[in-house]
Write a protein that holds these residues in place. Structure first.
Motif, PDB file in Angstrom:
ATOM      1  N   LEU A 151      -3.308   7.784  -2.969  1.00  0.00           N
ATOM      2  CA  LEU A 151      -2.728   8.253  -2.124  1.00  0.00           C
ATOM      3  C   LEU A 151      -1.191   7.785  -2.431  1.00  0.00           C
ATOM      4  CD1 LEU A 151      -4.740   9.148   1.056  1.00  0.00           C
ATOM      5  CD2 LEU A 151      -4.146  10.824  -0.686  1.00  0.00           C
ATOM      6  N   ALA A 152      -1.091   6.538  -1.557  1.00  0.00           N
ATOM      7  CA  ALA A 152       0.132   5.673  -2.621  1.00  0.00           C
ATOM      8  C   ALA A 152       0.070   5.735  -3.242  1.00  0.00           C
ATOM      9  CB  ALA A 152       0.259   4.479  -1.751  1.00  0.00           C
ATOM     10  N   GLN A 172       5.681  -4.615  -2.689  1.00  0.00           N
ATOM     11  CA  GLN A 172       5.146  -3.330  -3.553  1.00  0.00           C
ATOM     12  C   GLN A 172       4.884  -3.442  -5.110  1.00  0.00           C
ATOM     13  OE1 GLN A 172       6.358   0.594  -1.932  1.00  0.00           O
ATOM     14  NE2 GLN A 172       4.824   0.241  -1.016  1.00  0.00           N
ATOM     15  N   GLN A 209      -3.182  -5.473  -0.091  1.00  0.00           N
ATOM     16  CA  GLN A 209      -4.227  -3.924  -0.176  1.00  0.00           C
ATOM     17  C   GLN A 209      -3.181  -3.249  -0.971  1.00  0.00           C
ATOM     18  OE1 GLN A 209      -6.548  -2.350   1.591  1.00  0.00           O
ATOM     19  NE2 GLN A 209      -6.163  -0.549   0.121  1.00  0.00           N
ATOM     20  N   ILE A 249      -8.731   4.858  -2.513  1.00  0.00           N
ATOM     21  CA  ILE A 249      -8.456   6.227  -1.635  1.00  0.00           C
ATOM     22  C   ILE A 249      -6.810   6.284  -1.648  1.00  0.00           C
ATOM     23  CG2 ILE A 249      -8.783   7.892  -0.394  1.00  0.00           C
ATOM     24  CD1 ILE A 249     -11.566   8.088  -1.274  1.00  0.00           C
ATOM     25  N   GLY A 250      -6.533   5.129  -0.443  1.00  0.00           N
ATOM     26  CA  GLY A 250      -5.208   4.839   0.262  1.00  0.00           C
ATOM     27  C   GLY A 250      -4.632   4.082  -0.877  1.00  0.00           C
ATOM     28  N   ALA A 251      -4.846   3.641  -2.304  1.00  0.00           N
ATOM     29  CA  ALA A 251      -3.601   3.501  -3.515  1.00  0.00           C
ATOM     30  C   ALA A 251      -3.615   4.564  -4.032  1.00  0.00           C
ATOM     31  CB  ALA A 251      -4.942   2.857  -4.425  1.00  0.00           C
ATOM     32  N   GLN A 255      -4.442  14.017  -1.479  1.00  0.00           N
ATOM     33  CA  GLN A 255      -5.955  12.947  -0.686  1.00  0.00           C
ATOM     34  C   GLN A 255      -7.251  13.885  -1.344  1.00  0.00           C
ATOM     35  OE1 GLN A 255      -6.867  11.441   1.877  1.00  0.00           O
ATOM     36  NE2 GLN A 255      -8.936  11.814   1.359  1.00  0.00           N
ATOM     37  N   GLN A 311     -12.277   3.564   0.093  1.00  0.00           N
ATOM     38  CA  GLN A 311     -11.591   3.921   0.944  1.00  0.00           C
ATOM     39  C   GLN A 311     -10.144   2.968   0.284  1.00  0.00           C
ATOM     40  OE1 GLN A 311     -12.836   2.301   4.498  1.00  0.00           O
ATOM     41  NE2 GLN A 311     -14.500   3.904   4.719  1.00  0.00           N
ATOM     42  N   ASP A 312     -10.324   1.507  -0.012  1.00  0.00           N
ATOM     43  CA  ASP A 312      -9.050   1.368  -0.565  1.00  0.00           C
ATOM     44  C   ASP A 312      -8.473   2.220  -2.247  1.00  0.00           C
ATOM     45  OD1 ASP A 312      -9.054  -0.497   1.337  1.00  0.00           O
ATOM     46  OD2 ASP A 312      -9.879  -2.017   0.495  1.00  0.00           O
ATOM     47  N   THR A 327     -15.481   0.508   1.479  1.00  0.00           N
ATOM     48  CA  THR A 327     -14.292  -0.281   1.735  1.00  0.00           C
ATOM     49  C   THR A 327     -13.959   0.043   0.222  1.00  0.00           C
ATOM     50  OG1 THR A 327     -15.513  -2.062   2.752  1.00  0.00           O
ATOM     51  CG2 THR A 327     -13.509  -2.179   1.874  1.00  0.00           C
ATOM     52  N   CYS A 337     -13.048  -2.784  -5.617  1.00  0.00           N
ATOM     53  CA  CYS A 337     -11.922  -1.130  -5.402  1.00  0.00           C
ATOM     54  C   CYS A 337     -11.020  -1.018  -6.913  1.00  0.00           C
ATOM     55  CB  CYS A 337     -11.215  -2.337  -4.909  1.00  0.00           C
ATOM     56  SG  CYS A 337      -9.871  -0.770  -4.446  1.00  0.00           S
TER      57      CYS A 337
END
Length: 206
Positions: free
Chosen positions: A171-172, A29, A13, A167-169, A177, A164-165, A161, A194
């Protein structure tokens, strides 16, 4: 010091990885330039790692090759650059691209990375120039994009999916956002992976 891991990928992820080494699951990471060189879940991977011990955490960072790990180690020696920012820098551009930015004073590209303002970029160029002088990059050296996957290599997922993945990456990596959602949405198409979304979004912001 944990310098190298070889084991089976259990979970992926971006930018986080769980890898099984002899029955022990290591959370690692990775910068995105290394992350998308990984094989699929269930396959064996080799990572070159850097272990960071803090008062409140023990963190393991992984890289697909010794060169990226070496640059990461040089980056965290720079004033004001911690592991998180170093990871963000190496996610936004390849090691080769970063070295060229430093050697040829390309501050305008560096400041497009999240967390890198003008002062930080200027300081990086000054502090890193001597450390990277022997890396052999010239103005004619082509900059390859390690985030680019061929159609055969891409791991496709349903658009929702993938969105979302992606965007999450982002953000990390330190993007807001609003920045992440806007960048990802403009490239969201049926069947896109993704990995492809993140690559396109990063290129639009750098």
């Amino acid at each position: 010091m944990i310098g190298r891991l070889q084991g089976t990928i259990l979970e992926k992820q971006p930018p986080d990885l769980l890898i099984d080494v002899g029955g022990v699951g290591y959370e690692v990471q990775l910068p995105l330039t290394s992350f998308y060189e990984l094989p699929e879940v269930g396959k064996t991977a080799i990572l070159y790692t850097h272990f960071v011990v803090r008062e409140d955490a023990q963190l393991l960072y992984g890289f697909s090759n010794p060169t990226e790990r070496s640059l990461f180690r040089q980056l965290i020696k720079a004033n004001g650059v911690g592991p998180k920012l170093a990871l963000t820098i190496l996610s936004g551009m390849t090691a080769q691209h970063f070295v060229r930015c430093v050697q040829f004073d390309d501050i305008s590209t560096l400041i497009k990375l999240p967390g890198v303002g003008k002062k930080t970029a200027e300081r990086l160029v000054i502090e890193m120039r001597d450390r990277l002088k022997d890396w052999g990059v010239t103005p004619q050296t082509p900059v390859t994009d390690k985030l680019l996957l061929s159609d055969d290599e891409a791991i496709f997922a349903p658009p929702a999916t993938a969105e979302q993945d992606a965007i999450g990456a982002l953000l990390a990596l330190g993007y807001s956002q609003a920045q992440a959602a806007k960048a990802v949405k403009q490239y969201l198409t049926p069947g896109i992976s993704c990995e492809q979304l993140i690559k396109a979004a990063l290129k639009s912001m750098i």
